[in-house]
Design a protein around this motif. Sequence first.
Motif, PDB file in Angstrom:
ATOM      1  N   ILE A 116       0.448 -14.798   2.317  1.00  0.00           N
ATOM      2  CA  ILE A 116       1.650 -14.362   2.610  1.00  0.00           C
ATOM      3  C   ILE A 116       1.911 -14.463   4.254  1.00  0.00           C
ATOM      4  O   ILE A 116       3.130 -15.278   4.537  1.00  0.00           O
ATOM      5  CB  ILE A 116       1.474 -13.503   1.435  1.00  0.00           C
ATOM      6  CG1 ILE A 116       1.576 -13.228   0.724  1.00  0.00           C
ATOM      7  CG2 ILE A 116       3.383 -12.639   2.612  1.00  0.00           C
ATOM      8  CD1 ILE A 116       3.177 -13.651   0.125  1.00  0.00           C
ATOM      9  N   TYR A 117       1.113 -14.194   5.114  1.00  0.00           N
ATOM     10  CA  TYR A 117       1.723 -14.060   6.302  1.00  0.00           C
ATOM     11  C   TYR A 117       1.582 -15.383   7.317  1.00  0.00           C
ATOM     12  O   TYR A 117       1.823 -14.814   8.052  1.00  0.00           O
ATOM     13  CB  TYR A 117       1.399 -12.611   6.698  1.00  0.00           C
ATOM     14  CG  TYR A 117       1.498 -11.853   6.093  1.00  0.00           C
ATOM     15  CD1 TYR A 117       2.832 -11.593   5.601  1.00  0.00           C
ATOM     16  CD2 TYR A 117       0.062 -10.644   5.612  1.00  0.00           C
ATOM     17  CE1 TYR A 117       3.062 -10.015   4.481  1.00  0.00           C
ATOM     18  CE2 TYR A 117       0.485  -9.627   4.368  1.00  0.00           C
ATOM     19  CZ  TYR A 117       2.053  -9.448   4.622  1.00  0.00           C
ATOM     20  OH  TYR A 117       2.321  -8.281   3.761  1.00  0.00           O
TER      21      TYR A 117
ATOM     22  N   ASN B  29       6.144 -19.138   7.145  1.00  0.00           N
ATOM     23  CA  ASN B  29       6.818 -19.423   8.283  1.00  0.00           C
ATOM     24  C   ASN B  29       8.185 -19.990   7.691  1.00  0.00           C
ATOM     25  O   ASN B  29       8.353 -21.307   8.684  1.00  0.00           O
ATOM     26  CB  ASN B  29       6.613 -19.030   9.821  1.00  0.00           C
ATOM     27  CG  ASN B  29       7.271 -18.520  10.667  1.00  0.00           C
ATOM     28  OD1 ASN B  29       8.851 -17.947  10.287  1.00  0.00           O
ATOM     29  ND2 ASN B  29       7.895 -19.282  12.025  1.00  0.00           N
TER      30      ASN B  29
ATOM     31  N   TYR C  60      11.470 -13.843   5.944  1.00  0.00           N
ATOM     32  CA  TYR C  60      10.101 -12.642   5.465  1.00  0.00           C
ATOM     33  C   TYR C  60      10.367 -11.941   6.492  1.00  0.00           C
ATOM     34  O   TYR C  60       9.895 -10.734   6.757  1.00  0.00           O
ATOM     35  CB  TYR C  60       8.737 -13.863   6.381  1.00  0.00           C
ATOM     36  CG  TYR C  60       8.023 -14.532   4.939  1.00  0.00           C
ATOM     37  CD1 TYR C  60       7.847 -13.226   4.175  1.00  0.00           C
ATOM     38  CD2 TYR C  60       7.892 -16.290   4.754  1.00  0.00           C
ATOM     39  CE1 TYR C  60       7.046 -14.413   2.507  1.00  0.00           C
ATOM     40  CE2 TYR C  60       7.454 -16.869   3.704  1.00  0.00           C
ATOM     41  CZ  TYR C  60       6.923 -15.656   2.789  1.00  0.00           C
ATOM     42  OH  TYR C  60       6.241 -16.148   1.171  1.00  0.00           O
ATOM     43  N   TYR C  61      11.114 -11.511   7.558  1.00  0.00           N
ATOM     44  CA  TYR C  61      11.595 -10.737   9.049  1.00  0.00           C
ATOM     45  C   TYR C  61      12.632 -10.040   8.356  1.00  0.00           C
ATOM     46  O   TYR C  61      13.999 -10.534   8.080  1.00  0.00           O
ATOM     47  CB  TYR C  61      12.219 -12.374  10.168  1.00  0.00           C
ATOM     48  CG  TYR C  61      11.622 -13.334  10.699  1.00  0.00           C
ATOM     49  CD1 TYR C  61      10.107 -12.822  10.293  1.00  0.00           C
ATOM     50  CD2 TYR C  61      11.338 -14.270  10.436  1.00  0.00           C
ATOM     51  CE1 TYR C  61       9.072 -13.415  10.993  1.00  0.00           C
ATOM     52  CE2 TYR C  61      10.663 -15.442  11.408  1.00  0.00           C
ATOM     53  CZ  TYR C  61       9.415 -14.653  11.599  1.00  0.00           C
ATOM     54  OH  TYR C  61       8.645 -15.407  11.963  1.00  0.00           O
ATOM     55  N   ASN C  62      11.509  -8.810   7.390  1.00  0.00           N
ATOM     56  CA  ASN C  62      13.049  -8.005   7.267  1.00  0.00           C
ATOM     57  C   ASN C  62      12.265  -6.841   7.348  1.00  0.00           C
ATOM     58  O   ASN C  62      11.195  -6.502   7.295  1.00  0.00           O
ATOM     59  CB  ASN C  62      14.080  -8.065   5.800  1.00  0.00           C
ATOM     60  CG  ASN C  62      12.999  -8.952   4.630  1.00  0.00           C
ATOM     61  OD1 ASN C  62      12.028  -8.166   4.551  1.00  0.00           O
ATOM     62  ND2 ASN C  62      13.618  -9.997   4.039  1.00  0.00           N
TER      63      ASN C  62
ATOM     64  N   ILE D  91       9.079  -6.792   4.714  1.00  0.00           N
ATOM     65  CA  ILE D  91       7.773  -7.072   4.922  1.00  0.00           C
ATOM     66  C   ILE D  91       7.418  -6.289   6.034  1.00  0.00           C
ATOM     67  O   ILE D  91       5.538  -6.190   5.819  1.00  0.00           O
ATOM     68  CB  ILE D  91       7.168  -8.889   5.871  1.00  0.00           C
ATOM     69  CG1 ILE D  91       6.552  -9.333   6.080  1.00  0.00           C
ATOM     70  CG2 ILE D  91       8.486  -8.167   7.610  1.00  0.00           C
ATOM     71  CD1 ILE D  91       5.844 -10.117   5.786  1.00  0.00           C
TER      72      ILE D  91
ATOM     73  N   SER E 299       5.410  -4.239   3.503  1.00  0.00           N
ATOM     74  CA  SER E 299       4.325  -4.938   2.871  1.00  0.00           C
ATOM     75  C   SER E 299       2.776  -4.697   3.920  1.00  0.00           C
ATOM     76  O   SER E 299       1.736  -4.555   3.586  1.00  0.00           O
ATOM     77  CB  SER E 299       4.476  -6.326   2.289  1.00  0.00           C
ATOM     78  OG  SER E 299       3.757  -7.030   1.995  1.00  0.00           O
ATOM     79  N   ILE E 300       3.210  -4.615   4.815  1.00  0.00           N
ATOM     80  CA  ILE E 300       2.003  -4.826   5.968  1.00  0.00           C
ATOM     81  C   ILE E 300       1.136  -3.707   5.876  1.00  0.00           C
ATOM     82  O   ILE E 300       0.308  -3.696   5.879  1.00  0.00           O
ATOM     83  CB  ILE E 300       2.035  -5.340   7.109  1.00  0.00           C
ATOM     84  CG1 ILE E 300       2.720  -7.011   7.179  1.00  0.00           C
ATOM     85  CG2 ILE E 300       1.356  -5.007   8.310  1.00  0.00           C
ATOM     86  CD1 ILE E 300       3.348  -7.547   8.143  1.00  0.00           C
TER      87      ILE E 300
ATOM     88  N   ASN F 273      -0.705  -2.919   2.734  1.00  0.00           N
ATOM     89  CA  ASN F 273      -2.049  -3.515   2.513  1.00  0.00           C
ATOM     90  C   ASN F 273      -2.752  -2.946   3.309  1.00  0.00           C
ATOM     91  O   ASN F 273      -3.840  -2.884   2.838  1.00  0.00           O
ATOM     92  CB  ASN F 273      -1.266  -5.268   3.085  1.00  0.00           C
ATOM     93  CG  ASN F 273      -2.846  -5.671   2.554  1.00  0.00           C
ATOM     94  OD1 ASN F 273      -2.882  -6.296   1.928  1.00  0.00           O
ATOM     95  ND2 ASN F 273      -3.405  -7.045   3.653  1.00  0.00           N
TER      96      ASN F 273
ATOM     97  N   TYR G 162       6.660  -9.502  -3.426  1.00  0.00           N
ATOM     98  CA  TYR G 162       6.870 -10.002  -2.854  1.00  0.00           C
ATOM     99  C   TYR G 162       6.611 -11.873  -3.055  1.00  0.00           C
ATOM    100  O   TYR G 162       7.795 -13.083  -3.282  1.00  0.00           O
ATOM    101  CB  TYR G 162       5.927 -10.407  -1.120  1.00  0.00           C
ATOM    102  CG  TYR G 162       6.794 -10.363   0.167  1.00  0.00           C
ATOM    103  CD1 TYR G 162       7.051 -11.366   0.567  1.00  0.00           C
ATOM    104  CD2 TYR G 162       6.333  -9.039   0.165  1.00  0.00           C
ATOM    105  CE1 TYR G 162       8.272 -11.260   1.264  1.00  0.00           C
ATOM    106  CE2 TYR G 162       6.974  -8.406   1.633  1.00  0.00           C
ATOM    107  CZ  TYR G 162       8.287  -9.842   2.177  1.00  0.00           C
ATOM    108  OH  TYR G 162       8.941  -9.619   3.060  1.00  0.00           O
TER     109      TYR G 162
ATOM    110  N   ALA H  35       9.630 -14.345  -3.938  1.00  0.00           N
ATOM    111  CA  ALA H  35       9.789 -15.493  -2.208  1.00  0.00           C
ATOM    112  C   ALA H  35       9.265 -16.939  -3.074  1.00  0.00           C
ATOM    113  O   ALA H  35      10.447 -17.746  -2.717  1.00  0.00           O
ATOM    114  CB  ALA H  35       8.234 -15.483  -1.537  1.00  0.00           C
TER     115      ALA H  35
END
Length: 161
Positions: free
Chosen positions: A38-39, A42, A47-49, A52, A55-56, A59, A98, A102
Amino acid sequence: MNDEKTIRLDRMRYTKNTLASTLAIVSILFDVFFFISIYESNVASWYYNILIGASILYNLIFLLAAFLCSEGIKNYKIGYAYFMAVLGIGQIIRIFIYPMRAHNATVTIQEKAVTVMGGAQFTRCVLYLVISAACLFAGAYVGMTRSKQLKAHLASLGVAA
C-alpha cells in the motif's frame, strides 16, 4: 491410547503453545507485506489525506497488538486467543477501507484517467489481509482449544490453573 493423551496434556504444563504464537507472527509478516504494498504506491496525491495517517496508526497498533498476542498465547492464556480473533476481524474489515477504495478510485494524470490501485495490486493486498486474518483465526482457535484442554487437565489433577 488414553495414556498418550494424558502424557500429551501433561506436557502442555511445561511447554509453550508455539503453534498459536507462530501463527500470530506469520499474520504480522503478511500485514507487513500489505503495509509495503500500500505505502509504496504513489499515484498523484490520492493517498495524501487523513485516512492514510489513520491507516498507518492502526497498522502500528495492529503490529504491536499481534506481537503481544503471540507472546501471551504461548502461556495458554485464553484472553489472548479472543483478542487474536478480534484482530482477525479487523484485518477483514481493512479490506473494505483502503484496498477497496483505492481500487475503485481514479485520478487524472496528464489528462488521462489512471486507476489508483490496479487489479494485481488489489488482489495482492486483499490476499495479504485474508492470509493475515486466517492466521489470526487459526491461532485463536488453537489457543482456545489448547487453553481449555490444559485447564481441564489441571482441574482433573487438582492443580490450580
